[in-house]
Design a protein around this motif. Structure first.
Motif, short mmCIF file in Angstrom:
data_model
loop_
_atom_site.label_atom_id
_atom_site.label_comp_id
_atom_site.label_asym_id
_atom_site.label_seq_id
_atom_site.Cartn_x
_atom_site.Cartn_y
_atom_site.Cartn_z
N ALA A 88 -2.64 16.04 -4.55
CA ALA A 88 -2.13 15.72 -6.01
C ALA A 88 -1.85 14.03 -6.09
O ALA A 88 -2.22 13.44 -7.11
N LEU A 89 -1.23 13.58 -5.32
CA LEU A 89 -0.72 12.24 -5.28
C LEU A 89 -1.94 11.31 -5.01
O LEU A 89 -2.07 10.22 -5.79
N GLU A 90 -2.74 11.73 -4.12
CA GLU A 90 -4.06 10.72 -4.13
C GLU A 90 -4.64 10.65 -5.28
O GLU A 90 -5.08 9.74 -5.76
N ALA A 91 -4.75 11.66 -6.17
CA ALA A 91 -5.69 11.83 -7.28
C ALA A 91 -4.81 11.12 -8.57
O ALA A 91 -5.34 10.34 -9.21
N GLN A 92 -3.48 11.37 -8.38
CA GLN A 92 -2.64 10.74 -9.29
C GLN A 92 -2.52 9.20 -9.13
O GLN A 92 -2.65 8.48 -10.18
N LEU A 93 -2.62 8.71 -7.90
CA LEU A 93 -2.45 7.14 -7.75
C LEU A 93 -3.74 6.29 -7.72
O LEU A 93 -3.77 5.34 -7.28
N ALA A 94 -4.86 7.15 -7.82
CA ALA A 94 -6.00 6.56 -7.45
C ALA A 94 -6.71 5.46 -8.41
O ALA A 94 -7.44 4.43 -8.07
N ASP A 95 -6.10 5.66 -9.65
CA ASP A 95 -6.26 4.48 -10.65
C ASP A 95 -5.39 3.24 -10.71
O ASP A 95 -5.40 2.16 -11.39
N PHE A 96 -4.30 3.25 -9.66
CA PHE A 96 -3.37 2.40 -9.66
C PHE A 96 -3.54 1.41 -8.21
O PHE A 96 -3.93 1.94 -7.18
N SER A 97 -3.52 0.38 -8.49
CA SER A 97 -3.85 -0.76 -7.38
C SER A 97 -2.36 -0.97 -6.68
O SER A 97 -1.63 -1.99 -6.84
N VAL A 98 -1.83 0.04 -6.01
CA VAL A 98 -0.51 0.03 -5.64
C VAL A 98 -0.50 0.57 -4.12
O VAL A 98 -1.27 1.42 -3.68
N ASP A 99 0.05 -0.04 -3.09
CA ASP A 99 0.42 0.29 -1.66
C ASP A 99 1.13 1.29 -1.90
O ASP A 99 2.27 1.34 -2.37
N TRP A 100 0.87 2.79 -1.31
CA TRP A 100 1.79 3.58 -1.27
C TRP A 100 1.80 4.59 0.03
O TRP A 100 0.89 4.62 0.82
N SER A 101 2.85 5.38 -0.02
CA SER A 101 2.91 6.03 1.44
C SER A 101 3.76 7.29 0.96
O SER A 101 4.50 7.56 -0.03
N THR A 102 3.75 8.34 1.76
CA THR A 102 4.69 9.69 1.78
C THR A 102 5.58 9.70 2.82
O THR A 102 5.57 9.15 4.04
N VAL A 103 6.75 10.37 2.62
CA VAL A 103 7.82 10.67 3.47
C VAL A 103 8.33 11.86 3.47
O VAL A 103 8.55 12.44 1.95
N LEU A 104 8.82 12.66 4.39
CA LEU A 104 9.03 13.82 4.41
C LEU A 104 10.91 13.79 4.81
O LEU A 104 11.04 13.17 5.77
N LEU A 105 11.59 14.23 3.73
CA LEU A 105 12.87 14.17 3.85
C LEU A 105 13.55 15.51 3.96
O LEU A 105 12.76 16.67 3.69
#
Length: 174
Positions: A88-105
């Motif tokens: 879901a995050l990959e789909a939501q952020l596909a149109d944004f030119s941003v470096d992103w990552s995920t972290v489990l807390l």
């Protein structure tokens, strides 16, 4: 008498650390989208953090060892963000030119997000409001909201994105 010109703000936003956004499965996309917009505007990376409430941090640190709350209910989960959430995050952020990552807390979300924000030197924390449901209302009364806890218990700015806001049609508070 001469007047000194008013000092103009620098071109930089003054934000230096990544934007931290709290994410969860089934969350409305508007929360991540606002966080991504902030990250793009500030030229900062975006860290999408999922707090697993079924485990707790053993040593109180982020990303450190964790243990299940119910050791008898342990399954063979990976120590990562659920794949459906990542997709879901990959789909939501596909149109944004941003470096992103995920972290489990691990642990209660407001505490986990505050610990992670401190750990990574986040510029701000972005979270969404609860949906307008009876279950959410009970949770809010019983435990309070993540946004409220964050606003009162840590020093970083918190951007609270309204999810499904209820604005009456006759709202004339102008």
């Amino acid at each position: 008498m001469t007047e000194t010109p008013a000092r103009r703000p620098e071109a930089s936003s003054g934000l230096t650390g990544p934007i931290l956004v709290g994410v969860m499965p089934g969350q409305q996309p508007v929360v991540v989208e606002h966080a991504a917009q902030m990250a793009v505007a500030a030229g900062l990376p975006l860290v999408c953090a999922y707090a697993d409430v079924t485990v707790y941090p053993v040593d109180g640190t982020t990303g450190g060892p964790s243990a299940p709350i119910d050791p008898d209910g342990v399954d063979d989960r990976t120590q990562d963000v659920p794949q459906a959430l990542r997709t879901a995050l990959e789909a939501q952020l596909a149109d944004f030119s941003v470096d992103w990552s995920t972290v489990l807390l691990a642990g209660e979300p407001s505490h986990a997000l505050a610990r992670e924000a401190e750990s990574i030197g986040a510029s701000m924390i972005v979270v969404g409001t609860r949906e307008h449901t009876l279950t959410a209302a009970f949770k809010d009364v019983a435990a309070g909201s993540v946004a409220r806890h964050l606003c009162h218990r840590q020093r970083r700015p918190v951007l609270v994105v309204p999810v499904n806001p209820r604005v009456p049609d006759d709202d004339d508070d102008d």
